[in-house]
Design an enzyme around this catalytic site. Sequence first.
Site, short mmCIF file in Angstrom:
data_model
loop_
_atom_site.label_atom_id
_atom_site.label_comp_id
_atom_site.label_asym_id
_atom_site.label_seq_id
_atom_site.Cartn_x
_atom_site.Cartn_y
_atom_site.Cartn_z
N GLN A 157 15.04 9.65 45.07
CA GLN A 157 13.91 9.34 45.95
C GLN A 157 12.70 10.21 45.68
O GLN A 157 11.58 9.86 46.08
CB GLN A 157 14.33 9.51 47.42
CG GLN A 157 15.38 8.52 47.90
CD GLN A 157 14.84 7.11 48.01
OE1 GLN A 157 13.65 6.85 47.90
NE2 GLN A 157 15.75 6.16 48.20
N ALA B 98 16.69 3.95 38.22
CA ALA B 98 15.51 3.26 37.71
C ALA B 98 14.79 2.45 38.78
O ALA B 98 13.55 2.44 38.83
CB ALA B 98 15.91 2.34 36.55
N CYS C 122 22.00 1.06 51.70
CA CYS C 122 23.32 1.01 51.07
C CYS C 122 24.42 0.78 52.09
O CYS C 122 25.47 1.41 52.05
CB CYS C 122 23.56 2.31 50.29
SG CYS C 122 22.35 2.56 48.99
#
Length: 390
Positions: A184, A205, A329
């Site tokens: 991050q 990425a 997530c």
Amino acid sequence: MAAAERTYLDYNAGVPLRPEARAVLSATLGVGNASSVHAEGRRAGGLIENARSAVAALVAADAKQVTFTSGGSEANCTVLFPTVVIGGQAKPVDRLLIGATEHPSVRTGGRFDTDKVDEIPVDGEGRIEIEALEAALSFAADRGEAVLVSVMLANNETGTIQPVAEITQIARGHGAWVHTDAAQAAGRIPVDIGTLGVDFLTLSAHKLGGPQGCGAIIRRSEDVSFKPLITGGDQEYRLRAGTENVAAIAGFGEAAKAAAGDLAMVDHWRRWRDRFAASVADIGEITIFSGRAERLPQTLCLAVDRVSAETMLIGLDLEGVAVSSGSACSSGKVGPSHVLAAMGVAPERARSTIRISFGWDTDEKDLDKLEIALRRIVERISAMGDERAA
């Protein structure tokens, strides 16, 4: 609603693919196998090495120390292993110490047994409690345990920046090794692996505007390494087997180059973030999380009292604005945040929390649109009567 009319403010979940990355992806799909010696293979190998140099430059590292993976989660899982390779010799690691607000891929403990993983608490701003870390390191040293410490550089939900250089210095004093998940942070604040002093740094990425499904492990020097997670081939200098995803890696490299240029926007982003927070302060009882900590300049985590995050996300989505309720997530579900819980945030307040994050393709007018939408939703809910966060 047409896609062009939407406003995307969920960069911490995934950054829109940059034009530079999209162009190289299109041009390199189906390129030769980088392990082949013919011209096509050499071209593929050259693309990988160019990307390796670009990713290394983003964190002021040596290109030789970059290992490409399938993403940040694989990178974290690879490094979090009860063996560290020093000078070519495998050294056992007995215990893993992790911050209480780490990404789920770190909180699972990688390849350590669960009874060998300890969480270090954070304060109300989400910062690691240094005294607790020192105590845990001292306790492990007294038992003769070798330790690996893993603390993220910047939190994905609140944007809190951890004092990783200080943490590394403390860990070194106890003979411990250090990993930081910088997914991050890179491209949003300056990141220098030498200044941080960590042994391992991991990236993803798609957090930079590159393609999904590609990440990297960066080592501080050739003397420090890790046991491969995936074996069976000589790719990536025998540190990660399997035919490389050349197109994704090349896109990662282009995104890393572009992200380095984003650092010129840091002051603008910080001003936009703070102006937005001030402008919506009158719409109700609003809590800004980690407001007294050093934070990522383009991340704002806030709660609107008595309005559930789920209601807010649905309302904003209908208004054409995409934000999130925290980590992306968790199977896309709106659920309790372990980050806010670790910070001591009451459950009812945590359930009213949304995260706003922006970046390279954001205009200040996008935040104006968010403010208008936010006000409209709160006014609509107020008109119907108070809604208790559920």
